[in-house]
Design a protein around this motif. Structure first.
Motif: not given
Length: 137
Positions: A77, A80-81, A127-128, A131
């Motif tokens: 994660n 991903g960030i 992260r969400r 995204d």
């Protein structure tokens, strides 16, 4: 004249394959570099990786030991960030600085402050958000 090749378009069934220990070690090394760019202290890094500071420092110096599934999810994660920030900001430094900047989306806290809540879900929240900002899922 170019020849066309047929491409198999039949979807392959999803199989959840866990991240291997070797892949986890590579994620850890990449995360160390990321923490350096973000200006994260060892104490903060230990919270983000959910390990005691002594263990984090030992892994940082000697290489990681056996990683848990949760630990690898945290590292994944965090990467991903990093990826989302690289997509959003053309200049990498702006993305690195964003992590510590106050953000209205987090009620004035920085993304780092949110992630330092210590839970995997705190990292996932950032992260969400990123995204969604970049138009991904």
């Amino acid at each position: 004249m170019a020849l066309l090749q047929l491409i198999d378009t039949v979807p392959v069934p999803f199989r959840s394959a866990p991240i291997s220990q070797e892949e986890g070690a590579a994620l850890f090394r990449a995360t160390l570099a990321l923490f350096s760019r973000w200006g994260v202290t060892d104490e903060q890094a230990a919270v983000l990786t959910d390990m005691p500071v002594r263990t984090y420092r030992r892994w940082k110096a000697e290489g990681p030991g056996r990683m848990s599934r949760d630990g690898m999810a945290r590292l994944s994660n965090l990467m991903g960030i990093h990826k989302a920030l690289r997509i959003i900001f053309q200049e990498p430094q702006r993305g690195y600085d964003w992590v510590k900047a106050s953000n209205a989306a987090f009620e004035g806290d920085s993304a780092l402050q949110v992630m330092l809540g210590g839970e995997l879900t705190d990292i996932m929240r950032v992260r969400r958000y990123l995204d969604a900002e970049r138009g991904g899922w």
